[in-house]
Design a protein around this motif. Structure first.
Motif, PDB file in Angstrom:
ATOM      1  N   HIS A 217       4.883  -0.822  -1.718  1.00  0.00           N
ATOM      2  CA  HIS A 217       4.936  -1.107  -0.883  1.00  0.00           C
ATOM      3  C   HIS A 217       5.603   0.701  -0.088  1.00  0.00           C
ATOM      4  O   HIS A 217       4.801   1.242   0.960  1.00  0.00           O
ATOM      5  N   GLU A 218       6.358   1.189  -0.811  1.00  0.00           N
ATOM      6  CA  GLU A 218       6.601   2.456  -1.254  1.00  0.00           C
ATOM      7  C   GLU A 218       6.547   3.536  -1.300  1.00  0.00           C
ATOM      8  O   GLU A 218       6.039   4.016   0.034  1.00  0.00           O
TER       9      GLU A 218
ATOM     10  N   ARG B 252       3.620   3.337   1.642  1.00  0.00           N
ATOM     11  CA  ARG B 252       4.649   4.191   3.072  1.00  0.00           C
ATOM     12  C   ARG B 252       4.600   5.392   3.023  1.00  0.00           C
ATOM     13  O   ARG B 252       3.839   6.400   3.786  1.00  0.00           O
TER      14      ARG B 252
END
Length: 589
Positions: free
Chosen positions: A193-194, A197
């Protein structure tokens, strides 16, 4: 509906996005998903209701109610519903299909009670004849997305077919809704997820204005306009073949064609389209109904000299990279870019439905027809296989505040013409492909340019004074509640013209007019023309150095302005201030 929930779960990230959007527009109906299956054959309504009841037990997403307690929004899985199939018989109508569509249009106007914990879906069986039925399905987007509607529809057809045949129903592949929630939580807590992002944060999405083909924006309407057409599958296959792809590459080809079309129409070398994605990357995702769908931006370069095969190569690579990061939520992307709450469009939407929409109910074929599928802020193009193998179905939805049905018809006709021309020679440059067919070309070049008119002789001041003589007391100018009649405009313009002549205005001379939009602006322009001089328009909001450059270049003999504007004339140049008391007295003498 029973009052005893068996399970309480947090919302999926996608569900939370829908919840927040609905709270911002609580009366809006744009967050509904509706479609119908056109069944070509008889349907046993009692058996059909039994099949629906069984699937309702299997598909947990349909049995949730959304509740807010203590500041937290959750979904509660209810063990059962006080539910029955709505049955509508329009077979006796003069036009049964028109009657069925009218009933569906009216039913779609009924809001779901999202905040009240009510049932969030509607199913109805409409009888058009003994040999034709519509199965109508509508739900709130918070419970199902388009992919899930397809999962549920296929399962209903499967169960109904087994019940009619008196054989055991195939085992259901649906997983518990809690598994979707677990995988959603795990992703949002993961390093992936990071990384996603960081990827989306690095995209230059704020550097170019969104492509809005109407030239403006407006909030999405509850019910978008819709027009449908077909693309020749052979033309799409020709583009695939030129790019070294087989017919299975049609999804990338229609995305490339659509993007190139929008770029040409908008006069851009790069276009960003919105691409709906399923966000289903695991076996649990692919087999479990729920709300996971997402919309992400896809930037497509269409530089001068590019061919459709060049665009297709870029699109294929870009889509592969985007799909690797498709779980990153659009709401997070917009928040990271500083977009305010509500609906924001990067550009037109291009939705490619590659999964099979064909259904079979006990040997009777059915075709699925989408009605609504979420907000349409601008344009949304949906392309899917048709029941006829030689064509693709194209549905164009549009915001009715921005487009008309004629606009949609023109877009679809141009897109068909554009695709055919590119298929003939896929290696020709896109910039040289004709967008208009012969009919539209004749309209633009001949009909719209057929502007010959008999014009009256005389100058503008003379024509204005003739109008003053005809209707002296009619309103000529309106501005912020102020009204001036033709007589008043003419009298004030005459007085101002005398002041200008005293300063030396006349033919071959320039008068600068530095006024904001106001009633006095009309008076000033007419006054300058009455003197025989030419006016030089200046926006008083221009930077001071820009105004000074214009005045120096034009060298007007006088500047008409307001003292409050702060516009200074060059040394030796007269200045008439319309807000000066002495000037006001002179104009109204």
């Amino acid at each position: 509906m029973t009052d005893a929930p068996s399970t309480s779960l947090p919302l999926l990230a996608a569900q939370l996005g829908v919840w927040v959007a609905q709270q911002l527009e609580p009366e809006s109906l744009v967050f509904h998903v509706s479609q119908f299956a056109d069944i070509a054959g008889p349907v046993d309504a009692d058996v059909f209701e039994r099949a629906l009841g069984r699937v309702l037990v299997e598909a947990e997403a349909l049995r949730v109610r959304v509740v807010e307690r203590g500041g937290e929004v959750r979904q509660e899985l209810v063990s059962g519903f006080d539910w029955s199939l709505i049955r509508v018989d329009v077979s006796g109508a003069d036009d049964p299909e028109d009657g069925a569509r009218a009933w569906m249009r009216e039913e779609m106007r009924r809001p779901f009670d999202l905040a009240g914990g009510g049932r969030l879906f509607t199913w109805a069986l409409l009888k058009l004849s003994d040999e034709r039925f519509f199965w109508y399905q509508r739900c709130h987007h918070i419970v199902l997305d388009g992919y899930s509607c397809s999962l549920v529809a296929r399962r209903v057809a499967e169960v109904y077919t087994a019940l009619v045949g008196g054989v055991p129903c195939p085992q259901v592949s649906f997983r518990p809704l809690g598994r979707l929630v677990e995988q959603d939580r795990d992703y949002r807590d993961s390093p992936q997820h990071e990384r996603d992002r960081a990827h989306w944060s690095a995209q230059p999405l704020t550097e170019v204005e969104p492509l809005l083909l109407s030239g403006r924006s407006a909030p999405a309407a509850d019910f978008p306009l819709r027009q449908s057409a077909y693309l020749d599958k052979g033309a799409v296959d020709a583009v695939c073949a030129a790019a070294g792809l087989g017919p299975a590459g049609w999804t990338g080809a229609v995305l490339a064609l659509s993007s190139a079309y929008f770029a040409r129409l908008g006069g851009r070398d790069t276009v960003t389209v919105e691409l709906p994605v399923t966000s289903r990357v695991t076996a649990v995702h692919r087999s479990t109904p729920g709300m996971l769908s997402n919309i992400l931006p896809l930037t497509v370069p269409v530089p001068p000299g590019a061919t459709i095969t060049d665009v297709l190569a870029h699109v294929s690579a870009s889509v592969r990279h985007l799909l690797l990061r498709q779980r990153y939520r659009q709401e997070d992307l917009h928040a990271g870019l500083g977009h305010a709450g509500g609906q924001y469009a990067f550009g037109p939407m291009v939705n490619i439905l590659s999964f099979d929409h064909r259904l079979d109910f006990a040997g009777h074929p059915a075709s699925a027809h989408p009605l609504t599928n979420g907000p349409v802020p601008d344009l949304a193009l949906t392309i899917a296989p048709d029941t006829h193998p030689d064509r693709l179905r194209v549905d164009l939805h549009a915001n009715p505040a921005l487009y008309t049905h004629d606009d949609l018809t023109n877009h679809l006709t141009r897109l068909q013409h554009f695709a055919r021309n590119l298929a003939i020679d896929p290696e020709q440059t896109i910039a040289r492909v004709e967008l208009m067919d012969s009919a539209e070309r004749a309209q633009v070049l001949e009909e719209w340019n057929d502007t010959g008119r008999d014009l009256p002789g005389g100058t503008l001041p003379a024509l204005f004074e003739e109008q003053v003589a005809r209707t002296p007391d009619a309103v000529a100018v309106v501005f912020e509640g102020e009204e001036l009649s033709y007589r008043e405009v003419n009298e004030q313009a005459n007085q101002l013209a005398r002041l200008l002549i005293e300063q030396g205005a006349g033919p071959e001379r320039f008068v600068a007019v530095a006024l904001p939009r106001c009633a006095e602006l009309v008076v000033a322009l007419l006054a300058v023309l009455k003197t025989g001089a030419a006016y030089v328009p200046i926006d008083p909001d221009y930077p001071a150095d820009r105004i000074a450059y214009i005045l120096n270049d034009a060298n007007p003999m006088c500047v008409i302005t307001l003292g409050s504007n702060g516009v200074e004339a060059q040394p030796g140049t007269a200045r008439i201030l319309l807000d000066d008391p002495a000037t006001r007295r002179a104009l109204h003498a």
